[in-house]
Scaffold this motif. Structure first.
Motif, short mmCIF file in Angstrom:
data_model
loop_
_atom_site.label_atom_id
_atom_site.label_comp_id
_atom_site.label_asym_id
_atom_site.label_seq_id
_atom_site.Cartn_x
_atom_site.Cartn_y
_atom_site.Cartn_z
N LEU A 73 0.01 1.88 -9.29
CA LEU A 73 -1.41 1.84 -9.65
C LEU A 73 -2.17 2.79 -8.72
N LEU A 74 -2.99 3.64 -9.32
CA LEU A 74 -3.80 4.55 -8.51
C LEU A 74 -5.26 4.17 -8.67
N MET A 75 -5.91 3.86 -7.53
CA MET A 75 -7.33 3.59 -7.57
C MET A 75 -8.04 4.89 -7.22
N ALA A 76 -8.82 5.42 -8.16
CA ALA A 76 -9.54 6.66 -7.88
C ALA A 76 -11.02 6.33 -7.76
N ASP A 77 -11.51 6.32 -6.54
CA ASP A 77 -12.89 5.91 -6.27
C ASP A 77 -13.80 7.13 -6.24
N GLU A 78 -14.51 7.37 -7.32
CA GLU A 78 -15.38 8.53 -7.42
C GLU A 78 -14.65 9.79 -6.94
N PRO A 79 -13.53 10.11 -7.55
CA PRO A 79 -12.70 11.18 -6.99
C PRO A 79 -13.36 12.55 -7.06
N THR A 80 -14.43 12.68 -7.81
CA THR A 80 -14.99 14.03 -7.98
C THR A 80 -16.44 14.13 -7.53
N THR A 81 -16.97 13.05 -6.98
CA THR A 81 -18.41 13.04 -6.69
C THR A 81 -18.80 14.08 -5.67
N GLY A 82 -17.93 14.29 -4.68
CA GLY A 82 -18.31 15.23 -3.63
C GLY A 82 -18.04 16.68 -3.99
N LEU A 83 -17.65 16.95 -5.23
CA LEU A 83 -17.18 18.30 -5.56
C LEU A 83 -18.13 19.04 -6.49
N ASP A 84 -17.98 20.36 -6.52
CA ASP A 84 -18.75 21.18 -7.46
C ASP A 84 -18.37 20.82 -8.89
N VAL A 85 -19.32 21.01 -9.80
CA VAL A 85 -19.10 20.63 -11.20
C VAL A 85 -17.86 21.31 -11.78
N THR A 86 -17.68 22.57 -11.46
CA THR A 86 -16.54 23.29 -12.03
C THR A 86 -15.21 22.74 -11.53
N TRP B 64 0.84 -1.20 0.00
CA TRP B 64 0.00 0.00 0.00
C TRP B 64 0.88 1.25 0.00
N GLY B 65 0.50 2.18 -0.81
CA GLY B 65 1.27 3.42 -0.86
C GLY B 65 2.33 3.37 -1.94
N THR B 66 3.09 2.26 -2.00
CA THR B 66 4.17 2.20 -2.98
C THR B 66 3.75 1.50 -4.27
N GLU B 67 3.00 0.40 -4.16
CA GLU B 67 2.53 -0.29 -5.36
C GLU B 67 1.17 0.24 -5.79
N VAL B 68 0.29 0.37 -4.81
CA VAL B 68 -1.07 0.80 -5.11
C VAL B 68 -1.53 1.80 -4.04
N ALA B 69 -2.23 2.83 -4.48
CA ALA B 69 -2.76 3.81 -3.53
C ALA B 69 -4.14 4.21 -3.97
N MET B 70 -4.88 4.80 -3.05
CA MET B 70 -6.27 5.11 -3.38
C MET B 70 -6.59 6.58 -3.15
N VAL B 71 -7.34 7.13 -4.10
CA VAL B 71 -7.91 8.47 -3.89
C VAL B 71 -9.35 8.23 -3.47
N PHE B 72 -9.69 8.69 -2.26
CA PHE B 72 -11.00 8.34 -1.71
C PHE B 72 -12.08 9.26 -2.24
N GLN B 73 -13.30 8.78 -2.04
CA GLN B 73 -14.46 9.40 -2.63
C GLN B 73 -14.75 10.79 -2.08
N ASP B 74 -14.83 10.88 -0.75
CA ASP B 74 -15.36 12.09 -0.15
C ASP B 74 -14.28 12.80 0.66
N PRO B 75 -13.75 13.89 0.14
CA PRO B 75 -12.65 14.56 0.84
C PRO B 75 -13.08 15.15 2.18
N MET B 76 -14.40 15.21 2.42
CA MET B 76 -14.88 15.74 3.69
C MET B 76 -14.65 14.73 4.82
N THR B 77 -14.67 13.44 4.47
CA THR B 77 -14.53 12.44 5.53
C THR B 77 -13.22 11.66 5.45
N SER B 78 -12.49 11.78 4.35
CA SER B 78 -11.32 10.91 4.22
C SER B 78 -10.04 11.54 4.76
#
Lengths: 334, 316, 299
Positions: A179-192, A92-106
């Protein structure tokens, strides 16, 4: 199609089942696919389609209790299924890392953001305090945070949602994962802000030679940024193929329904979006047939009673799971 | 933050004001002629007149309050008519003992509660968690005076361990080893009550925190479980713990009364109960005032610490 | 946002959470057999306290100089104390003080604190602000210091005074619990709907709010009684409650401390009686709270 060393990720017959008070809940079943180095793949599906659970299972980040994972995930040659937490921790971190969905809680609300980036550098890469701080500020700059040295000591609560998501990305990038896992990286954000973050991910992927798995419910997000798309429904892959093929030659009615429910720039204004009737199925009470059948206008008796397996379509590397596929649109314009 | 602190300080002043009125008024709860009750029937008329003047008893009650509070603020809580020593010096001699017991008990309680709560929270409903939760729940129902009596019965009497039973107190400066021995049962008694509280509060908050997304995020960084627990889960989970500690430590000053009373340890509690039994009312009044203000100040300090630990609170 | 139907993030997140947090039981927690044993034990204690002089007990004040500090035997099943009184009879009679003070003080605490807490949460505004500030101030110092202070000056000490002092000291705490509980209910849609339909305040408070906060109230009442019993016990232990020879659990333990070495039974039985009584109350209160799933209200 390519030799083994170019394959970063090989997922084979992966299943994730939670044990719940209501019985076993198959959140992901029978998922197989492969991924090349420097590739970007999109995983698309509705709420509850299992895409978040799938991305976490690939990483081995599922909860430690009440869950059973079977099948195989080979990540750069490392088997993740059944691996110990200690072993996975080394990846974790070196081979694979994750961008979480909700920056308010992660982000940890009571830890300065700089410390949250530092931590990986110091613990995983063994950097000194001073080096780690310098590198953390570089990372903040890399993800486009203005006056990074100043923001280093801010708490998450003092940043906007978009800024926080940039911090989350910086943390994921800290140890240069392959490898970067991006799990709904923009769902919690404004459209712009969404486009900015997605462009940032694209740019970073090129610069840092990463592979990216982009998990989203929004087909618009994956249309231009991925080479291949996996469509999920009720924990299974229902269609998989090159992005172009999935968009233009899809055979699964669910894929079409998804596409028709996304707004397109080419549509005239005030065009009504189609909605998919019904609700996603209760995973505790799945039928023997196709899970989409109750919502599908083409469904026959067979669809309700017998589950379709993935079968190849006309195009290479394109498969779908359907008894009554849409007619092939090859040659016609989509 | 500044607004929050200002508000809290105003509140603090209000609370201390009300405590002072309450403590002041206590004397007027006494039945009959106050000076006679305080000094006893054999008091000389000269002493009575002196006390009468000190309390300003011929004036209206609000004037009496101002006379009294002026004396209090200048450090004069009166003189005990039994021991003929000033109330302030008696309190000053007794207070360090309470402080020592409190510090010892809290060190023990936190040292046990924090690691055990972490272990419990790691596997909720696991075997360790079940045992600890059931055990702490049971201890919740054992009052401190029962704990101390039973411990004295077992350790001091049955096992006959020296220097821990009643009347074995010696001061720290005289012989610190014997001093620690003599305070061990009181410290353990108060530690048990505190442990139960801290363990339960921290465990339930840790369980909640460990389900937060930022914990999964920390896990995905590849850092150790131990580090996740201490660096990521502990601090956000410690707000309720600190709140509980603030209230509990205040209450401990009072809980100390019971253990001091049983073991004849001359702290504030023992002094207070002796003063009550000897009808030494000015001393009682002084101790009540000091303890009440002390408790409020401790609560206030903890509120302040909580703000430093969790910056979200004052922002809300 | 970009999609018009059910694929919004909230739904996805909710399901993820639903999947990931499965440890949480969804159904009402059953009360369990131990709950009913505790209820039975409390009932037994109350019956013993009420009918102590009718039951075939020995006289708790009778001093049998032929049997001093005896161990438990057939004749004295809990043994006798240092002046030959039957400990079993004294333990049963002793429950009277604890139960009377516990019930009496909570009657006062709830009688004043509960209506004020409900009103404050229902009315809000300045009424709530002023009342809550006052209560907060009184909440700041521990009840035990206040009661010791008042009881040491307000002599002679009687049972009624003790009940009144502890009862008044508990008002701010009851107020806060009930206010918080009411607040969580008062903002729910059906209460607002009732208001809009023109229901009277009295009706909303009694018919809509009261039944909803009753489970929390009852659960806290039981835990409150346990707290009061401990407080009275501490006072009695310090010699600040009702005077001997009337037995109470607290003063029995206090008297026993001088003869600990000679007669350990004298402290063990009243301690056991008290702890079992407290354990039962706490357990019932805790179970009820879990059963009605009101854990979000901090008690």
């Amino acid at each position: 199609m390519s030799n083994e060393s170019e394959k970063l990720l090989i997922v084979n017959n992966l299943a994730t089942t939670f044990s719940t008070a209501g019985g076993p809940l198959p959140a992901v079943s029978g998922v197989s696919f492969e991924m090349l180095r420097n590739e970007t793949i999109g995983i698309v599906g509705e709420s509850g389609s299992g895409k978040t659970v799938l991305s976490r299972t690939i990483m081995g980040l599922q909860p430690r209790t009440n869950v059973v994972v079977t099948g195989s995930v080979l990540l750069n040659g490392n088997e993740m299924v059944g691996a110990s937490e200690d072993f996975k921790r080394g990846l974790w971190g070196t081979e694979v890392a994750m961008v979480f969905q909700d920056p308010m809680t992660s982000l940890n609300p009571v830890m300065r953001i700089g410390k949250q980036i530092d931590e990986s550098l110091r613990v995983r890469l063994g950097m000194s305090k001073v080096d780690a701080k310098a590198r953390a500020i570089e990372l903040l700059e890399l993800v486009g945070i203005p006056s990074p040295a100043h923001r280093y000591s801010a708490y998450p609560g003092q940043l906007s949602g978009g800024m926080r998501q940039r911090v989350v990305i910086a943390i994921a990038l800290a140890c240069s994962p392959k490898l970067l896992m991006a799990d709904e990286p923009t769902t919690g954000l404004d459209v712009t802000i969404q486009a900015q973050i997605l462009n940032l991910l694209d740019e970073l992927k090129e610069r840092l030679h990463m592979s990216v798995v982009l998990v989203t419910h929004d087909l618009g997000v994956v249309a231009t940024r991925t080479s291949r798309i996996i469509v999920m429904y009720a924990g299974r892959i229902v269609e998989i193929g090159d992005t172009r093929d999935v968009f233009h030659h899809h055979r699964m009615p669910y894929t079409r329904a998804l596409l028709e429910s996304s707004p397109k720039v080419s549509n005239a204004s005030h065009t009504r979006l189609t909605t998919i009737p019904g609700r996603p199925p209760n995973l505790l009470k799945l039928s023997d047939g196709c899970s989409f059948a109750p919502r599908c206008s083409y469904a026959t008796d067979r669809c309700h009673n017998e589950r379709p397996e993935l079968q190849p379509a006309d195009e290479p590397a394109h498969s779908f799971a359907c008894w009554n596929p849409l007619p092939t649109t090859r040659g016609a314009s989509a | 933050m500044l607004r929050y602190v200002t508000r809290r300080i105003l509140m603090l002043i209000g609370i201390i004001f009300i405590i002072s009125i309450g403590s002041f008024y206590l004397i007027h709860l006494l039945p009959g002629n106050i000076t006679v009750v305080i000094e006893g029937p054999g008091a000389s008329p000269a002493n009575q007149a002196k006390l009468f003047k000190l309390l300003g008893l011929n004036k209206p009650i609000y004037v009496q309050y101002f006379v009294w509070i002026k004396n209090v603020l200048s450090g004069n809580l009166g003189t005990s008519f039994i021991s003929q020593t000033s109330v302030v010096s008696t309190i000053r001699a007794a207070f360090p003992i309470d402080l020592e017991i409190m510090v010892l008990s809290q060190v023990l309680a936190f040292a046990a509660a924090i690691p055990l709560a972490m272990r419990s929270a790691r596997k909720p409903d696991g075997p360790l968690d079940r045992v600890l939760s059931a055990g702490s729940f049971t201890l919740l129902s054992v009052p401190p005076f029962v704990i101390i009596v039973l411990m004295v019965l077992y350790f001091a009497i049955k096992l006959a361990i020296p220097n821990i039973g009643p009347s074995s107190y010696v001061s720290f400066s005289q012989d610190w080893i014997t001093n620690l021995e003599s305070l061990s049962l009181p410290a353990i008694t108060l530690a048990i009550g505190s442990f139960v509280l801290y363990f339960r509060v921290l465990r339930s908050d840790l369980i909640a925190t460990l389900q937060e997304e930022f914990i999964t995020m920390a896990r995905s960084k590849g850092i150790s479980q131990r580090r996740i627990m201490w660096r990521h889960a502990f601090r956000p989970s410690s707000v309720a713990l600190l709140g509980a500690a603030g209230i509990n430590i205040g209450g401990l000053l009072a809980g100390g009364f019971v253990v001091q009373y049983l073991l004849s340890i001359p702290g504030l509690g023992y002094t207070l109960i002796s003063a009550i039994n000897q009808s030494d009312y000015l001393l009682v009044q002084g101790i009540v005032l000091v303890v009440a203000v002390g408790v409020v100040l401790i609560n206030f300090t903890f509120d302040f610490i909580i703000n430093l630990v969790d910056p979200r609170i004052s922002r809300e | 946002m970009s999609n018009a139907f059910s694929m919004e993030s909230a739904g996805e997140l909710a399901l993820t959470e639903e999947i990931l947090h499965i440890e949480k039981p969804e159904k009402r927690e059953p009360l369990g057999i131990f709950f009913w044993i505790c209820v039975g034990w409390i009932a037994l204690n109350i019956i013993g306290a009420i009918f102590a002089n009718v039951l075939p007990l020995q006289n708790p004040l009778y001093q049998d100089y032929g049997a001093i500090n005896t161990a438990p035997s057939l004749h004295h099943i809990f043994g006798t104390d240092d002046i030959g009184r039957d400990i079993f009879a004294r333990v049963v009679y002793g429950s009277r003080i604890s139960i009377t003070v516990g019930a009496g003080a909570m009657l006062i605490g709830f009688g004043l604190g509960a209506p004020l807490g409900m009103l404050a949460a229902y009315r809000r505004g300045r009424f709530d602000l002023i009342l809550s500030t006052i209560m907060y101030i009184f909440l700041a110092f521990p009840a035990i210091i206040a009661t010791i202070a008042v009881l040491s000056f307000w002599t002679p000490r009687t049972l009624l005074k003790i009940i009144v002092v502890i009862g008044l000291a508990s008002v701010p705490l009851v107020y806060r619990v009930i206010r918080t509980a009411t607040l969580s209910v008062a903002t729910k849609d059906y209460i607002i709907a009732a208001k809009v339909q023109g229901a009277t305040d009295r009706r909303i408070l009694l018919k809509e709010l009261l039944p909803n906060i009753a489970p929390i109230g009852i659960s806290f009442l039981l835990i409150g009684i346990a707290t009061v019993v401990v407080l009275e016990g501490s006072l009695a232990f310090l010699g600040l409650s009702v005077n001997p020879p009337t037995p109470s659990w607290g003063n029995m333990i206090n008297e026993a401390r001088t003869v600990l070495a000679q007669n350990p039974w004298l402290v063990i039985f009243p301690s056991l009686a008290m702890c079992l009584f407290l354990l039962s109350l706490n357990f019932i209160g805790d179970r009820l709270r879990n059963h009605f799933d009101v854990t979000e209200v901090k008690l």
